[in-house]
Design a protein around this motif. Structure first.
Motif, PDB file in Angstrom:
ATOM      1  N   VAL A  62       0.905  -1.125   0.143  1.00 28.08           N
ATOM      2  CA  VAL A  62       0.062  -0.009  -0.008  1.00 28.08           C
ATOM      3  C   VAL A  62       0.801   1.180   0.068  1.00 28.08           C
ATOM      4  N   MET A  63       0.691   2.026  -0.854  1.00 28.18           N
ATOM      5  CA  MET A  63       1.620   3.364  -1.164  1.00 28.18           C
ATOM      6  C   MET A  63       0.586   4.477  -0.498  1.00 28.18           C
ATOM      7  N   ASN A  64       1.511   5.257   0.255  1.00 30.31           N
ATOM      8  CA  ASN A  64       0.600   6.493   0.974  1.00 30.31           C
ATOM      9  C   ASN A  64       0.621   7.772  -0.114  1.00 30.31           C
ATOM     10  N   GLY A  65      -0.793   8.186  -0.224  1.00 31.67           N
ATOM     11  CA  GLY A  65      -1.186   9.258  -1.248  1.00 31.67           C
ATOM     12  C   GLY A  65      -1.437   8.849  -2.458  1.00 31.67           C
ATOM     13  N   PHE A  66      -1.872   9.591  -3.247  1.00 33.00           N
ATOM     14  CA  PHE A  66      -2.260   9.299  -4.679  1.00 33.00           C
ATOM     15  C   PHE A  66      -1.154  10.190  -5.578  1.00 33.00           C
ATOM     16  N   ASP A  67      -0.458   9.322  -6.472  1.00 38.83           N
ATOM     17  CA  ASP A  67       0.821   9.817  -7.345  1.00 38.83           C
ATOM     18  C   ASP A  67       0.746   8.816  -8.478  1.00 38.83           C
ATOM     19  N   PRO A  68       0.892   9.626  -9.706  1.00 39.83           N
ATOM     20  CA  PRO A  68       0.998   8.743 -10.997  1.00 39.83           C
ATOM     21  C   PRO A  68       1.849   7.666 -10.978  1.00 39.83           C
ATOM     22  N   SER A  69       3.083   7.935  -9.996  1.00 39.50           N
ATOM     23  CA  SER A  69       4.147   6.777 -10.205  1.00 39.50           C
ATOM     24  C   SER A  69       3.686   5.495  -9.449  1.00 39.50           C
ATOM     25  N   HIS A  70       2.593   5.669  -8.957  1.00 40.49           N
ATOM     26  CA  HIS A  70       2.106   4.372  -8.366  1.00 40.49           C
ATOM     27  C   HIS A  70       1.588   3.629  -9.656  1.00 40.49           C
ATOM     28  N   LEU A  71       1.403   4.166 -10.670  1.00 39.37           N
ATOM     29  CA  LEU A  71       0.772   3.106 -11.806  1.00 39.37           C
ATOM     30  C   LEU A  71       1.877   2.968 -12.990  1.00 39.37           C
ATOM     31  N   SER A  72       3.117   3.226 -12.365  1.00 35.18           N
ATOM     32  CA  SER A  72       4.103   2.985 -13.400  1.00 35.18           C
ATOM     33  C   SER A  72       4.517   1.840 -14.010  1.00 35.18           C
ATOM     34  N   HIS A  73       4.022   0.972 -12.996  1.00 36.26           N
ATOM     35  CA  HIS A  73       4.106  -0.848 -13.634  1.00 36.26           C
ATOM     36  C   HIS A  73       2.913  -0.942 -14.544  1.00 36.26           C
ATOM     37  N   ARG A  74       1.987  -0.210 -14.904  1.00 40.81           N
ATOM     38  CA  ARG A  74       1.132  -0.328 -15.859  1.00 40.81           C
ATOM     39  C   ARG A  74       0.344  -1.572 -15.664  1.00 40.81           C
ATOM     40  N   PRO A  75      -0.696  -1.527 -14.403  1.00 40.91           N
ATOM     41  CA  PRO A  75      -1.408  -2.527 -14.138  1.00 40.91           C
ATOM     42  C   PRO A  75      -2.400  -2.846 -15.184  1.00 40.91           C
ATOM     43  N   ASP A  76      -2.794  -4.251 -15.349  1.00 40.28           N
ATOM     44  CA  ASP A  76      -3.620  -4.698 -16.152  1.00 40.28           C
ATOM     45  C   ASP A  76      -5.057  -4.290 -15.928  1.00 40.28           C
ATOM     46  N   LEU A  77      -5.378  -3.863 -14.590  1.00 43.30           N
ATOM     47  CA  LEU A  77      -6.691  -3.355 -14.162  1.00 43.30           C
ATOM     48  C   LEU A  77      -6.513  -2.311 -13.056  1.00 43.30           C
ATOM     49  N   VAL A  78      -7.337  -1.260 -13.207  1.00 41.52           N
ATOM     50  CA  VAL A  78      -7.552  -0.365 -12.026  1.00 41.52           C
ATOM     51  C   VAL A  78      -8.718  -0.211 -11.408  1.00 41.52           C
ATOM     52  N   VAL A  79      -9.021  -0.369 -10.141  1.00 47.08           N
ATOM     53  CA  VAL A  79     -10.173  -0.332  -9.586  1.00 47.08           C
ATOM     54  C   VAL A  79     -10.213   0.784  -8.905  1.00 47.08           C
ATOM     55  N   VAL A  80     -11.288   1.497  -8.997  1.00 48.55           N
ATOM     56  CA  VAL A  80     -11.495   3.046  -8.591  1.00 48.55           C
ATOM     57  C   VAL A  80     -12.668   2.947  -7.351  1.00 48.55           C
ATOM     58  N   GLY A  81     -12.082   3.289  -6.143  1.00 51.37           N
ATOM     59  CA  GLY A  81     -13.133   3.230  -5.207  1.00 51.37           C
ATOM     60  C   GLY A  81     -14.150   4.479  -5.307  1.00 51.37           C
ATOM     61  N   ASN A  82     -15.396   4.254  -4.336  1.00 53.68           N
ATOM     62  CA  ASN A  82     -16.379   5.522  -4.735  1.00 53.68           C
ATOM     63  C   ASN A  82     -16.051   6.866  -3.786  1.00 53.68           C
ATOM     64  N   ALA A  83     -14.735   6.599  -2.961  1.00 51.59           N
ATOM     65  CA  ALA A  83     -14.542   8.017  -2.452  1.00 51.59           C
ATOM     66  C   ALA A  83     -13.498   8.852  -3.188  1.00 51.59           C
ATOM     67  N   VAL A  84     -13.164   8.211  -4.430  1.00 51.34           N
ATOM     68  CA  VAL A  84     -12.386   8.658  -5.421  1.00 51.34           C
ATOM     69  C   VAL A  84     -12.766   9.775  -6.499  1.00 51.34           C
ATOM     70  N   SER A  85     -12.505  10.982  -6.764  1.00 50.03           N
ATOM     71  CA  SER A  85     -13.123  11.836  -7.581  1.00 50.03           C
ATOM     72  C   SER A  85     -12.332  11.752  -9.098  1.00 50.03           C
ATOM     73  N   LYS A  86     -12.794  12.325  -9.831  1.00 46.81           N
ATOM     74  CA  LYS A  86     -12.459  12.432 -11.193  1.00 46.81           C
ATOM     75  C   LYS A  86     -11.252  13.211 -11.559  1.00 46.81           C
ATOM     76  N   ASP A  87     -11.064  14.072 -10.544  1.00 52.03           N
ATOM     77  CA  ASP A  87      -9.692  14.740 -10.649  1.00 52.03           C
ATOM     78  C   ASP A  87      -8.376  14.136  -9.836  1.00 52.03           C
ATOM     79  N   ASN A  88      -8.658  12.884  -9.109  1.00 48.81           N
ATOM     80  CA  ASN A  88      -7.661  12.388  -8.666  1.00 48.81           C
ATOM     81  C   ASN A  88      -6.465  12.173  -9.403  1.00 48.81           C
TER      82      ASN A  88
END
Length: 475
Positions: A62-88
């Protein structure tokens, strides 16, 4: 904005990233995905115990905070929680990288519930307790169920389980799914059996009024298949109306002798409550449970009806009911000091507050009940329930109301007033006090509580760890 055409789950998935992984349901999903063999990562801004520890124990990074680098491994699927806004930041990164994405219920339906018999528990009240008991019955009956539930089931010390059996128990939430899907979560599932406990107005941040809530549940029930078993509460007019219109198998449950399933002969012999169950006016069996309150007996009855339809024996049901330890934060005794009991409960809707106090008062009939309430939900911090709360505490002997800690999030004209509630309670000759903060409540209770008191703390949040801090002061 994420590309709508990417809102689906590809055929081949090895790596999954969850945005806002520390939510209760999202954390459970992350663990289930890990159990199923996926490589799982997650991120959140609220990375702290107990969820951080829970995820770490299951080997989830689990990585603290929201940062584009957390997706640098290009996951096959991203699950978006309902607490997340469109400008995350991670949502924007997923868009820029053209990644596949989905919501939490989409992922549950595809990975956890695929090929399993879906048992859904829906309704404004009682979902978590009923789901937990349903899962426990199936487990004790040797059915090896899976489940995903919005609370920690004490007997499993978990809110999820990945079983090898053919059934999954899902707490079916009416809250919205994600910023890109404002429909209720429960619309994503196709139940083989569904319990509908109640329909009332709640979630004032997403529902306009009771008609809006009725419409959501109506869409839910309209999706039932002819073989679906609908187990409907007989004491809620909206539930009855929906059940009578449903194009599926249906039974009613409750206290009325004319219901398909009803209970009678209730008696308390601590620590158990004993009751008799009738099926179609014929004696079905005698049972006992450690759960307290009439509302919990009805929750148990609905689970009995589903278990019977699944072919679980009466003996297995009886054993499960008698051994069920309950759900954390549902009438959970957190400790006792100097003869003073401190109890924790999740109640926040006026009906839940009323029934919780009634249950505690019925069980601890000779004790003084001190109700401590924190209005914290998006609905309870609004004035939509201002009048209803004034009568919800009638059975409490003393009432302590905290000022909502996040009131500034609500438009000024819509704000709930804890001061007005206390004034209204005093007009009803109730012993009520308003407090600006948790420290003041703890100091007051430490000085005023006496042996025999049951301090019932009600909040859907951590309430500044009031339970442990109060127990320390009571020493």
């Amino acid at each position: 904005m994420l590309h709508p055409e990417n809102n689906r789950i590809p055929e081949k998935v090895n790596t999954v990233h969850l945005i806002a992984v520390c939510g209760t349901a999202m954390g459970a999903l992350a663990c289930m995905l890990k159990d199923l063999g996926f490589q799982v990562t997650g991120s959140d801004i609220h990375v702290y115990p107990p969820m951080s520890r829970f995820l770490a124990e299951h080997g989830i990074a689990v990585m603290n905070g929201f940062d584009p680098s957390h997706l640098s491994h290009r996951p096959d699927l991203v699950v978006v929680g309902n607490a997340v806004s469109k400008d995350n930041a991670e949502v924007l990164a997923a868009e820029a990288m053209n990644l596949w994405y989905c919501s939490m219920p989409q992922a549950v339906n595809r990975f956890a519930a695929a090929g399993k018999r879906q048992i859904l528990i829906a309704g404004t009240h009682g979902k978590t307790t009923t789901s937990s008991l349903m899962a426990w019955i199936l487990y004790r009956a040797g059915r090896d169920p899976s489940f995903i539930i919005g609370g920690i089931v004490s007997d499993f010390n978990s809110n999820y389980r990945t079983g090898a059996g053919d059934s999954i128990v899902i707490e079916a939430d009416e809250y919205d799914t994600a910023f890109f899907d404002k429909g209720p979560k429960f619309l994503h599932y196709t139940p083989d059996a569904a319990i509908l406990t109640s329909i009332e107005f709640d979630h004032a941040d997403i529902y306009r009024d009771l008609d809006h809530v009725r419409d959501a549940f109506g869409r839910f029930v309209s999706g039932f298949k002819p073989h679906t078993l609908m187990v409907a509460a007989d004491d809620n007019a909206d539930v009855r109306a929906l059940a009578n219109q449903a194009a599926c198998r249906r039974v009613f449950y409750g206290l009325h002798p004319d219901s398909d399933w009803h209970i009678s002969d209730i008696r308390i012999e601590a620590p158990f409550t004993h009751f008799t169950v009738f099926k179609e006016k014929s004696l079905y069996g005698a049972f006992c449970t450690r759960m307290i309150g009439l509302h919990n007996l009805k929750n148990a009855l609905s689970a009995v009806a589903v278990a019977d339809d699944l072919g679980v024996s009466k003996e297995a049901v009886a054993e499960a009911l008698s051994t069920f330890s309950g759900v954390k934060r549902r009438q959970e005794i957190r400790g006792e000091k100097n003869g003073i009991i401190v109890m924790d409960d999740f109640a926040h809707h006026p009906t839940a507050v009323t029934e919780t106090i009634r249950a505690v008062k019925g069980y601890f009939s000779t004790n003084r009940i001190v109700a401590v309430f924190e209005p914290r939900t998006n609905s309870s911090m609004r004035n939509v329930f201002q009048r209803d709360y004034a009568v919800a505490f009638d059975l409490a002997d003393r009432i302590c109301i905290r000022r909502p800690s996040m009131l500034e999030k609500v438009p000024e004209k819509e704000r709930f007033s804890s001061e007005k509630l206390v004034d209204d309670l005093k007009m009803r000759e109730k012993d009520a006090t308003h407090f600006d903060d948790t420290d003041a409540i703890i100091a007051d209770l430490a000085a005023s509580s006496r042996p025999g008191d049951v301090i019932l703390v009600m909040s859907n949040g951590g309430f500044d760890n009031i339970h442990e801090r109060l127990l320390e002061k009571l020493e």
